[in-house]
Scaffold this active site. Structure first.
Site, mmCIF file in Angstrom:
data_model
loop_
_atom_site.group_PDB
_atom_site.id
_atom_site.type_symbol
_atom_site.label_atom_id
_atom_site.label_comp_id
_atom_site.label_asym_id
_atom_site.label_seq_id
_atom_site.Cartn_x
_atom_site.Cartn_y
_atom_site.Cartn_z
ATOM 1 C CD GLU A 1 -12.227 13.494 -29.906
ATOM 2 O OE1 GLU A 1 -11.168 13.509 -30.533
ATOM 3 O OE2 GLU A 1 -13.337 13.710 -30.422
ATOM 4 C CG ASP B 1 -3.961 12.881 -35.699
ATOM 5 O OD1 ASP B 1 -5.101 13.374 -35.734
ATOM 6 O OD2 ASP B 1 -3.601 12.036 -34.864
#
Lengths: 396, 265
Positions: free
Chosen positions: B50, B61
């Site tokens: 990824e 995040d």
């Protein structure tokens, strides 16, 4: 883009958020929808506004200042006289009541200038909610007085040290908190941006500004103003006064964005005047961004306008030509700030000074026949230090 | 349509094991360093990769990936570097991009997927794209035969699981907990519950991400999921190492350790 779903303003608005938040946004949208039609909720909010906020806010005609605005008649809608010193309390009380209805005990908020943080801390104290305010570290320095106010009110202030350390990073951090604690926590967003239902809900809580002002102008003059002006960062005070006038086609609606050092310098926060369509913080609107879609840091002397996005309804009103948006530089805003202080004895918030500078331009363009109504969104106590530095007044 | 990613999950299912998926943001710690580290990951046993498109406002995040993204952006990473990384890595393992929506919108939805496909990419993970806003995305990903990978969470209702998985291809990304990316000491019990709820509405492969970092955690998740996604743990090794060479060595080692726990008992 699916324009058939709610929460869109033409191609703008919508929801660009992690799936984790969809449940909470749906819950909030429903709570808002139910409350909007519930006479008990409306009565509760109206009572708070009457006995706590100090509504309706008055209209002040400023004749001496008007001489600097081409001799037009200039009226101020005095949101600075609300409890906590700005329009922000309108939305905060509404959302805090919704928080209680949803059974949540904790609110989080982002703040730039600190006005929304102070208003949130105030509502949390009033209603017995826990309150955490995220504020860019840069802004905690620019607005240390408001940091102290929030702490006095019992809120926790978390300085955000990521990115540009301003409002956009405070929103990022608040969203991270929300994703983690969404079951117990309401994100009390302070402007008409973010994912649906925020742009619609926050607007609805601020419409009271325009609803009152419309009737007040009719009572005073027997007519509507020619032009309504308001500063635009995220755009909450502007949409609040604009919205009830949208169908009055003869009334010009003018939003004043923060032009910083000037559009050509790239150092500004004028998202509509100097940005392009994109997605930021869960909504599609105009954004200051580079060729890769990275957000560009905004610049303004006013912490409350220092944001690289803008509410999606403003983007739409701009595109369809119903409202116009101009950039006011730091220098122009501070000139208007000084004039308002000395001609009328009213110290405006630096955000509000952008709208005053816009009125000086438009008043000169239209001449003495024109009637201008300015949303005087906040008072300038919090900006005394910044203004003193700007004008070279030594602080002891 | 069948992408290299689709083929991988057919293979791992037939081997009665989970696939290990490794994440790094493009351009971190440097453009070449990222490609070298991803290569080491694949050599160590990662099945699919990824590649993150670093973004200025990564609200999903935690601190580790935020810091890595900031480093990458300071290195000047943009669409060109992301696509370059994809071209290099897709030759050795099934590869997908993971990106917040605005960079795609800025690039142009159709052009973005055309280039993902041309550069060997299997698909794109879009953590902040809702199905409601996916009209153009679904059209373009169908045209360019790329996987549309959406992220679902423990709070996702049964009705929405049906809706989101209905639009998904490749695999369903199951967020193990309510929160942002980053290592955790234990896998939340909500992960297994969520996977079971997803199984009830779709036959698509399901990969679990968020908070998975140790061989024990991989072994645990591999028992019930088709894929295990590890990101922050790899990034931390690169951040903590004195040199890039040392970091890459430790990344390869971690990939080896993690990949030993993929077999289902």
């Amino acid at each position: 883009m699916d324009s058939n779903i709610i929460g869109h303003f033409g191609p703008y608005g919508g929801r660009f958020v992690p799936e984790a938040l969809i449940g909470a946004l749906d819950e909030l949208a429903l709570a808002h929808e139910v409350a909007a039609k519930d006479p008990i909720f409306q009565a509760e909010l109206a009572e708070l506004h009457k006995t706590y906020t100090g509504r309706p806010s008055i209209i002040t005609e400023v004749k001496r200042f008007a001489e600097c605005a081409g001799g037009a008649r200039v009226f101020l809608k005095r949101e600075d006289l609300n409890h906590t010193g700005s329009h922000k309390i309108n939305n905060v009380l509404g959302q805090a009541l919704l928080t209680k209805r949803m059974g949540k005990k904790r609110i989080i908020a982002e703040t730039g200038a600190g006005q929304h943080g102070v208003a949130s801390a105030t509502a949390a104290a009033l209603m017995g909610l826990e309150c955490v305010v995220y504020m860019g570290e840069e802004d905690t320095k620019r607005q240390s007085l408001n940091v102290a106010r929030m702490k006095l009110l019992g809120a926790e202030v978390v300085p955000v040290t990521q990115g540009s350390r301003t409002l956009k990073d405070a929103i990022n951090e608040a969203m991270r908190d929300w994703v983690t604690n969404v079951e117990t926590t309401h994100y009390l967003l302070g402007t008409v941006a973010g994912p649906h239902p925020f742009p619609t809900m926050v607007r609805d809580f601020h419409r009271i500004i325009g609803v009152e002002a419309r009737q007040q102008m009719l009572d005073l003059l027997g007519r509507l103003p020619d032009v309504i002006l308001a500063c635009v960062g995220g755009g909450s005070n502007a949409i609040g006064i604009f919205h009830p006038f949208l169908d009055d086609k003869e009334v010009r609606l003018v939003g004043l964005e923060a032009g910083g050092s000037g559009l050509s310098t790239g150092l500004h926060a004028a998202t509509i005047s100097g940005g392009s369509p994109g997605v930021l913080h869960g909504t599609r609107s105009y954004v200051l961004q580079d060729e890769n879609g990275q957000t560009i840091e905004s610049h303004s002397i006013s912490a409350g306008l220092d944001y690289p996005g803008v509410g999606p309804e403003h983007a739409y009103l701009h595109d369809i030509g119903r409202a116009e948006y101009r950039a006011i530089t730091d220098v122009q805003a501070m000139e208007a700030f000084g004039l308002m202080c000395r001609t009328e004895g009213i110290i405006p918030a630096i955000e509000t000074a952008h709208a005053l500078a816009g009125a000086m331009q438009i008043g000169r363009e239209l001449g003495p026949e024109a009637v201008l109504l300015i949303n005087f969104s906040g008072r300038g106590d919090k900006d005394v230090q910044t203004a003193a530095n700007y004008f070279g007044i030594p602080l002891q | 349509m069948s992408t290299p990613l689709d083929t991988l999950f057919i293979k791992t299912r037939s081997e009665n094991r989970a696939a290990l998926i490794g994440y790094l943001p493009a351009g971190f710690p440097t453009q070449e360093g990222c490609i070298a580290a991803l290569t080491a990951m694949v050599e160590g046993g990662v099945d699919a990769v990824e590649i993150g498109y670093p973004y200025s406002d990564p609200v999903m995040d935690g601190p580790v990936i935020q810091a890595a993204a900031e480093t990458s952006l300071r290195n000047g990473t943009g669409a060109r570097e992301v696509m370059q990384t994809l071209t290099a890595i897709s030759q050795i393992a099934p590869s997908v991009l993971m990106t917040y929506w605005n960079p795609i919108e800025r690039y142009g939805v159709d052009a973005f997927l055309a280039h993902v496909k041309r550069n060997g990419g299997s698909g794109v993970i879009t953590p902040d794209l809702t199905v409601e806003e996916s009209g153009a995305w679904i059209e373009a990903s169908t045209t360019h035969e790329t996987n549309r990978i959406y992220v679902v969470a423990p709070s996702t209702s049964p009705e929405r699981l049906q809706l989101v998985t209905g639009a998904t291809s490749g695999f369903v990304y199951a967020a193990s907990l309510m929160g942002v990316t980053g290592t955790r000491t234990a896998i939340s019990s909500s992960a297994q519950e969520l996977v079971a709820r997803i199984r009830a509405v779709t036959d698509l492969p399901i990969a679990v991400g968020l908070g998975v970092s140790t061989p024990e955690q991989v072994r645990e998740v591999a028992q019930y999921a088709d894929g295990v996604i590890v990101g922050s743990a790899f990034i931390r090794l690169l951040q903590e190492s004195a040199t890039l060479t040392e970091g890459i060595g430790r990344v390869r080692e971690l990939a080896q350790q993690l990949s030993s726990g993929l077999q289902r008992s």
